[in-house]
Design a protein around this motif. Structure first.
Motif, PDB file in Angstrom:
ATOM      1  N   VAL A  37       8.741  -4.727  -7.861  1.00  0.00           N
ATOM      2  CA  VAL A  37       7.744  -3.894  -7.200  1.00  0.00           C
ATOM      3  C   VAL A  37       7.196  -4.644  -5.990  1.00  0.00           C
ATOM      4  O   VAL A  37       6.890  -5.834  -6.072  1.00  0.00           O
ATOM      5  CB  VAL A  37       6.577  -3.533  -8.151  1.00  0.00           C
ATOM      6  N   LEU A  38       7.089  -3.939  -4.847  1.00  0.00           N
ATOM      7  CA  LEU A  38       6.415  -4.472  -3.663  1.00  0.00           C
ATOM      8  C   LEU A  38       5.164  -3.635  -3.423  1.00  0.00           C
ATOM      9  O   LEU A  38       5.255  -2.420  -3.238  1.00  0.00           O
ATOM     10  CB  LEU A  38       7.332  -4.413  -2.440  1.00  0.00           C
ATOM     11  N   VAL A  39       3.984  -4.284  -3.431  1.00  0.00           N
ATOM     12  CA  VAL A  39       2.722  -3.599  -3.166  1.00  0.00           C
ATOM     13  C   VAL A  39       2.201  -4.108  -1.824  1.00  0.00           C
ATOM     14  O   VAL A  39       1.871  -5.289  -1.688  1.00  0.00           O
ATOM     15  CB  VAL A  39       1.681  -3.859  -4.273  1.00  0.00           C
ATOM     16  N   TRP A  40       2.139  -3.222  -0.839  1.00  0.00           N
ATOM     17  CA  TRP A  40       1.719  -3.574   0.527  1.00  0.00           C
ATOM     18  C   TRP A  40       0.270  -3.165   0.729  1.00  0.00           C
ATOM     19  O   TRP A  40      -0.060  -1.986   0.654  1.00  0.00           O
ATOM     20  CB  TRP A  40       2.653  -2.874   1.510  1.00  0.00           C
TER      21      TRP A  40
ATOM     22  N   LEU B 193       4.894   0.417  -3.156  1.00  0.00           N
ATOM     23  CA  LEU B 193       3.593   1.068  -3.216  1.00  0.00           C
ATOM     24  C   LEU B 193       2.767   0.569  -2.034  1.00  0.00           C
ATOM     25  O   LEU B 193       2.926  -0.570  -1.597  1.00  0.00           O
ATOM     26  CB  LEU B 193       2.865   0.768  -4.521  1.00  0.00           C
ATOM     27  N   VAL B 194       1.865   1.408  -1.517  1.00  0.00           N
ATOM     28  CA  VAL B 194       1.074   1.057  -0.338  1.00  0.00           C
ATOM     29  C   VAL B 194      -0.389   1.393  -0.571  1.00  0.00           C
ATOM     30  O   VAL B 194      -0.716   2.474  -1.073  1.00  0.00           O
ATOM     31  CB  VAL B 194       1.586   1.793   0.919  1.00  0.00           C
TER      32      VAL B 194
ATOM     33  N   ALA C 154       7.245   4.936   3.781  1.00  0.00           N
ATOM     34  CA  ALA C 154       7.498   3.590   3.260  1.00  0.00           C
ATOM     35  C   ALA C 154       7.527   3.558   1.741  1.00  0.00           C
ATOM     36  O   ALA C 154       8.281   2.787   1.150  1.00  0.00           O
ATOM     37  CB  ALA C 154       6.437   2.620   3.783  1.00  0.00           C
ATOM     38  N   VAL C 155       6.704   4.393   1.076  1.00  0.00           N
ATOM     39  CA  VAL C 155       6.550   4.281  -0.375  1.00  0.00           C
ATOM     40  C   VAL C 155       7.712   4.945  -1.105  1.00  0.00           C
ATOM     41  O   VAL C 155       8.401   5.814  -0.573  1.00  0.00           O
ATOM     42  CB  VAL C 155       5.221   4.906  -0.843  1.00  0.00           C
TER      43      VAL C 155
ATOM     44  N   HIS D 270       2.010   6.781  -5.352  1.00  0.00           N
ATOM     45  CA  HIS D 270       2.308   5.437  -4.858  1.00  0.00           C
ATOM     46  C   HIS D 270       1.683   5.134  -3.504  1.00  0.00           C
ATOM     47  O   HIS D 270       1.855   4.034  -2.991  1.00  0.00           O
ATOM     48  CB  HIS D 270       3.822   5.236  -4.761  1.00  0.00           C
ATOM     49  N   LEU D 271       0.957   6.073  -2.879  1.00  0.00           N
ATOM     50  CA  LEU D 271       0.291   5.851  -1.594  1.00  0.00           C
ATOM     51  C   LEU D 271      -1.196   6.091  -1.764  1.00  0.00           C
ATOM     52  O   LEU D 271      -1.622   7.168  -2.188  1.00  0.00           O
ATOM     53  CB  LEU D 271       0.865   6.781  -0.527  1.00  0.00           C
TER      54      LEU D 271
END
Length: 504
Positions: A142-145, A170-171, A185-186, A193-194
């Motif tokens: 998972v990448l959370v920005w 996720l952003v 992006a999400v 996820h946004l």
């Protein structure tokens, strides 16, 4: 009137922490998950120091309930600045004490928002297994920005590559930002996820963001891989230890249905066959679903069947590929430029002009860092427009979107600056006070004034200059010849204002 992009509104319940925060969450969060979560934290100069520390405190609260370790959740932190900085990798901390202390030590980088280079480093961490501290194979990543949304750069392509290679994105945006860029992006569904939230209210999304992460890295997960137009590979974590069997039910989602199990013997939609049921032995961890219809959304239910205990069913949805792949997107918007800037207006131009492909253009703009968002729509035959009613000496973020006839959109973002107001000098008076000496007096009191610039003639082809602070409204000049021209101009941050001149 303020206009904002159409967003799904979610009412969040406030999650209050009392005493030991780890005991304030359900026990089901502890030991619930297995996977690697990398946080991409905007640490650039566009983020105020207060906002940065609020985001760090938010991460500490968000992660506190998780069980950490080699067989559970691992966390990494990568900061975005002029040069990206890996604060710590996945294998650095296996206890909450160490993780919480490390988060508290994080220092803001400042500098530029170089998100693209940070994503390249993030890709090494979550995809390349040979990198020290990299992600584990065969586990969810998972990448959370976390970003203020200001000028993220060309992140669409690196984000798309991450999603294609199995990374859930996720952003969390604490500013206006470019909604289209962040939504693209999400990982779907974007509604889960946004997150858009004011920095002062960021804690209200802790529980929802935590649940979204848990949904992806829950240990008893059900995943769909290698989807084609007619087949899909179903994979799960074995929970039966070789006893009992797995029952798998799958079928197309009927119109208006949001997913979940399909009722036996029913036809999920007009023209579509009934659901199918297959079984696999208790030591299996995958199954190939065949006979699927192209470009169709399916729901799948996996139910472990055991004699001695009841185990929960797992559900997921996926969409098969179309028979004919989509055509590549036409580059309908490749340039955006700015001209004719004044104190309260600016002209924005774009190209190329393709009225046969474009239905119209939309311009979204707001003052940085937190001005209200305004929207202007123009026809498909315009390649420029003038934005009016702007604040003087202010930086704006402008997003131009081209709406294609196919339903796609192409957007580009640019920063513009309005000119500073430069009020003219008023009421210059000159009086002789002696042989070749004159006294000057003037009026000038304006916001942004930096001082005054005095010039006078001293003879043929000779000029003298004098700079005075803004609180000086008079001065005496010596050695000024008869009939010499004397001028006073106000000086502002970006330029001189219009001055006045007198003859001695």
């Amino acid at each position: 009137m303020e206009v904002r992009p159409a967003l799904t509104c979610v009412l969040f319940s406030v999650f209050l922490w009392t005493g030991d925060a780890q005991h304030s969450v359900p026990d089901s969060v502890l030991n619930c998950c297995e996977g690697d979560v990398l946080f991409l934290l905007d640490s650039s100069g566009s983020v105020a120091s207060y906002e940065f520390f609020r985001m760090v405190d938010f991460l500490k609260e968000l992660l506190l309930p998780f069980s950490l370790g080699p067989d559970q959740v691992r966390v990494g932190l990568l900061q975005v600045g002029t040069e990206p900085h890996l604060e710590f990798s996945f294998d650095t901390y296996s206890s909450q004490d160490g993780l919480q202390t490390a988060l508290g030590r994080a220092k803001q980088l400042k500098g530029d928002t170089n998100t693209v280079d940070a994503l390249l480093m993030a890709r090494n961490q979550v995809l390349k297994q040979g990198v020290p501290g990299g992600a584990r194979p065969d586990l969810p990543r998972v990448l959370v920005w976390l970003t203020d949304g200001v000028d993220p750069g060309e992140v669409q392509e690196p984000m798309a590559r991450l999603r294609e290679e199995g990374v859930a994105v996720l952003v969390v945006s604490t500013g206006h930002g470019n909604y289209k860029v962040l939504r693209e992006a999400v990982s779907p569904p974007a509604e889960e996820h946004l997150f858009f939230v004011d920095i002062d209210d960021i804690n209200i999304i802790s529980e929802d963001l935590r649940n979204a992460i848990i949904e992806i890295i829950r240990a008893e997960r059900l995943q769909v891989k290698s989807v084609t137009s007619t087949t899909a590979q179903l994979e799960w974590r074995p929970v039966l230890a070789g006893t009992g069997y797995y029952e798998i039910q799958f079928g197309p989602i009927r119109s208006g249905q949001t997913g979940g199990p399909v009722s036996p013997g029913t036809s999920p939609g007009t023209g579509l066959g009934p659901f199918q049921r297959i079984t696999r032995s208790g030591d299996a961890s995958s199954a190939m679903l065949t006979g699927l219809r192209p470009d169709t959304t399916y729901t799948v239910t996996l139910t472990p069947k055991a004699n001695l205990e009841f185990l929960n069913s797992l559900h997921t949805t996926f969409k098969t590929q179309p028979v004919n792949p989509p055509q590549p997107e036409v580059q309908t918007l490749s340039t955006v430029s700015v001209s004719e800037s004044s104190t309260n207006s600016v002209r924005v131009s774009w190209g190329p002009l393709l009225p046969h492909l474009i239905q119209g253009y939309t311009l979204e703009y707001s003052a940085l860092p937190t001005g209200p968002l305004r929207v202007v729509s123009v026809s498909n035959r315009q390649d420029s427009t003038v934005l009016t009613g702007l604040q003087p000496d202010t930086q704006y973020l402008v997003t131009v979107s081209a709406r294609q006839a196919s339903g796609r959109e192409r957007a580009m973002t640019v920063k513009v600056c309005t000119q500073e107001v430069l009020p003219a000098l008023s009421d210059l008076q000159l009086q002789t006070v002696g042989n070749e000496s004159v006294q000057l007096r003037w009026k000038g009191s304006h916001d942004g004034l930096r001082g005054y610039w005095v010039t006078w003639e001293r003879g043929q082809s000779q000029r003298s200059t004098l700079y005075l602070p803004p609180n000086r409204l008079s001065t005496t000049l010596n050695h000024v010849p008869s009939r010499a021209r004397v001028c006073v101009s106000p000086v502002y941050r970006t330029a001189r204002g219009e001055g006045l001149c007198c003859t001695a």
